[in-house]
Design an enzyme around this catalytic site. Sequence first.
Site, short mmCIF file in Angstrom:
data_model
loop_
_atom_site.label_atom_id
_atom_site.label_comp_id
_atom_site.label_asym_id
_atom_site.label_seq_id
_atom_site.Cartn_x
_atom_site.Cartn_y
_atom_site.Cartn_z
CD GLU A 34 -3.61 -0.30 2.02
OE1 GLU A 34 -4.29 0.27 1.38
OE2 GLU A 34 -3.30 -0.88 2.96
CE1 TYR A 118 -3.44 -4.59 0.88
CE2 TYR A 118 -3.68 -3.21 -1.14
CZ TYR A 118 -4.06 -3.55 0.00
OH TYR A 118 -5.20 -2.64 0.60
CG ASP A 159 -2.46 -6.80 4.13
OD1 ASP A 159 -3.10 -7.90 4.76
OD2 ASP A 159 -2.83 -5.46 4.07
CG ASN A 161 -6.20 -7.67 3.23
OD1 ASN A 161 -6.48 -7.21 4.31
ND2 ASN A 161 -5.84 -7.08 2.17
CG ASP A 259 -4.33 0.52 9.10
OD1 ASP A 259 -3.21 0.26 8.29
OD2 ASP A 259 -5.27 0.77 8.35
#
Length: 269
Positions: A34, A118, A159, A161, A259
């Site tokens: 990101e 990602y 990441d 997810n 975050d």
Amino acid sequence: MKIASFNINGVKARLPRLKEWLEETRPSVACLQEIKSIDENFPAGELEELGYHVLTHGQKAFNGVAILTDKNAGYEPPKEVQRGLGIDGPKEGEGEQARYLEVDVTREGQTTRVVCIYLPNGNPHPGPKFDYKIAWMAKLRARMAAIWAEEVRAAVVGDYNVIPENDDVWAAKAMASDALMQPESRDAYNRLLADGWTDAIRTLNPRGGVWTYWDYQAGAWQRDHGFRIDHLLLTPELADRLTGAGVDKDHRGREKASDHAPVWVEVQD
């Protein structure tokens, strides 16, 4: 060799925190997600001043990945092997999103394959974004199988997810309807492990309870309401050399932090 992954949630907004983390922890290889920047606008010069080679696969305003290697420690510039998995985004005519970058990292003649990903979030579920997530994971598995077949030292980090298990989240009930915890998401992740890849964080923390992400809302950080979605998967050639893995949790609590917290794995050369 220390391989780290950090979803920085916008390189422009988090550049001071990114530089701070690199200086304090000094990973051999840093994989960023990101970055939310096209290649031309990525602040490569400032990271090069810190002693890192930089390779980016950017996209305007969202997505984007980058891989840094520590030239001060003798690492060569990352040599690109592949960018992208050849799968278009969920919107018609959108084209491929910047979510995958695969490189060879070499130091003193020893090469390691490093992949920075990602993975799509998939919300709202059900819907085209979730379908895209599952299709992307199928493409990822096929590519990881091809890497596996090369019998090289390899790490696929980033990441994902995906919350793999109920003990990877502060409250499974609170996330039950989220795309990150759907059976299809978990099954796709578990198939990677069944193919022989080692989840470094889980291996060293078999009881779970390790978070890598805390939402900005509802006081999630202050209440430690987090979950684990940033993963480091290793081939046997690297897993056999695993000496440590962890989360730089304190970086999540700093001013204007991402975050996500950085995650890392250490392997013996």
